[in-house]
Design a protein around this motif. Structure first.
Motif, PDB file in Angstrom:
ATOM      1  N   GLY A  28       0.649  -1.300  -0.146  1.00 25.24           N
ATOM      2  CA  GLY A  28       0.135   0.016   0.081  1.00 25.24           C
ATOM      3  C   GLY A  28       0.635   1.236  -0.092  1.00 25.24           C
ATOM      4  O   GLY A  28       0.533   2.181  -0.834  1.00 25.24           O
ATOM      5  N   PHE A  29       1.624   1.506   0.790  1.00 28.37           N
ATOM      6  CA  PHE A  29       2.483   2.505   1.018  1.00 28.37           C
ATOM      7  C   PHE A  29       3.762   2.785   0.199  1.00 28.37           C
ATOM      8  O   PHE A  29       3.747   3.892  -0.592  1.00 28.37           O
ATOM      9  N   GLY A  34       5.867   5.595  -4.890  1.00 30.22           N
ATOM     10  CA  GLY A  34       6.451   5.498  -6.243  1.00 30.22           C
ATOM     11  C   GLY A  34       5.458   6.270  -7.354  1.00 30.22           C
ATOM     12  O   GLY A  34       6.120   6.895  -8.092  1.00 30.22           O
ATOM     13  N   TRP A  35       3.985   6.372  -6.886  1.00 33.22           N
ATOM     14  CA  TRP A  35       3.243   7.257  -7.881  1.00 33.22           C
ATOM     15  C   TRP A  35       3.475   8.726  -7.747  1.00 33.22           C
ATOM     16  O   TRP A  35       3.721   9.430  -8.550  1.00 33.22           O
ATOM     17  N   LEU A  36       3.686   9.237  -6.412  1.00 34.88           N
ATOM     18  CA  LEU A  36       4.191  10.431  -6.207  1.00 34.88           C
ATOM     19  C   LEU A  36       5.583  10.908  -6.818  1.00 34.88           C
ATOM     20  O   LEU A  36       5.647  11.752  -7.100  1.00 34.88           O
ATOM     21  N   ALA A  40       3.413   9.908 -12.938  1.00 33.11           N
ATOM     22  CA  ALA A  40       2.413   9.399 -13.707  1.00 33.11           C
ATOM     23  C   ALA A  40       1.016   8.745 -13.194  1.00 33.11           C
ATOM     24  O   ALA A  40       1.143   8.485 -11.885  1.00 33.11           O
ATOM     25  N   ALA A  41       0.091   8.734 -13.644  1.00 34.13           N
ATOM     26  CA  ALA A  41      -1.329   8.215 -13.141  1.00 34.13           C
ATOM     27  C   ALA A  41      -0.895   6.727 -13.048  1.00 34.13           C
ATOM     28  O   ALA A  41      -0.168   6.116 -13.906  1.00 34.13           O
ATOM     29  N   PRO A  42      -1.296   6.119 -11.790  1.00 35.68           N
ATOM     30  CA  PRO A  42      -1.378   4.890 -11.732  1.00 35.68           C
ATOM     31  C   PRO A  42      -2.230   3.778 -12.579  1.00 35.68           C
ATOM     32  O   PRO A  42      -3.271   4.348 -12.848  1.00 35.68           O
ATOM     33  N   CYS A  50      -3.017  -2.038  -4.542  1.00 39.56           N
ATOM     34  CA  CYS A  50      -2.815  -1.196  -3.412  1.00 39.56           C
ATOM     35  C   CYS A  50      -4.038  -1.247  -2.565  1.00 39.56           C
ATOM     36  O   CYS A  50      -3.861  -1.351  -1.297  1.00 39.56           O
ATOM     37  N   PHE A  51      -5.072  -1.244  -3.149  1.00 40.34           N
ATOM     38  CA  PHE A  51      -6.457  -1.051  -2.161  1.00 40.34           C
ATOM     39  C   PHE A  51      -6.665  -2.531  -1.416  1.00 40.34           C
ATOM     40  O   PHE A  51      -7.090  -2.443  -0.390  1.00 40.34           O
ATOM     41  N   VAL A  52      -6.438  -3.656  -2.100  1.00 45.83           N
ATOM     42  CA  VAL A  52      -6.692  -4.868  -1.632  1.00 45.83           C
ATOM     43  C   VAL A  52      -5.618  -4.970  -0.395  1.00 45.83           C
ATOM     44  O   VAL A  52      -5.747  -5.530   0.786  1.00 45.83           O
TER      45      VAL A  52
END
Length: 73
Positions: A28-29, A34-36, A40-42, A50-52
């Motif tokens: 999750g973290f 990495g996205w930040l 780029a959009a995930p 990530c949600f799971v």
């Protein structure tokens, strides 16, 4: 005898909570950071994973809390 039972119960809850923290950190973290950094959009797959992982982490944490209800006075 209840002292031994209580210590085993606390050990089980601690283990479950540790697994919950590991799942949150890895699934999750880390992708969120990495996205930040990439800007780029995930992708949808990564967002679902990530949600799971975050949901599983929360679920394991609450299971660990319920295990602690088995403590004896």
């Amino acid at each position: 005898m209840s002292l031994i039972h209580n210590e085993r119960t606390k050990l089980t809850a601690t283990y479950l909570n540790g697994v919950a923290i590991a799942i949150f950190a890895v699934g999750g973290f880390a992708p969120a950071i990495g996205w930040l950094n990439s800007g780029a959009a995930p992708g949808m797959t990564v967002a679902v994973v990530c949600f799971v992982c975050i949901s599983s982490s929360v679920g394991l944490h609450f299971i660990a809390r319920s295990v602690l209800k088995g403590l004896k006075p």
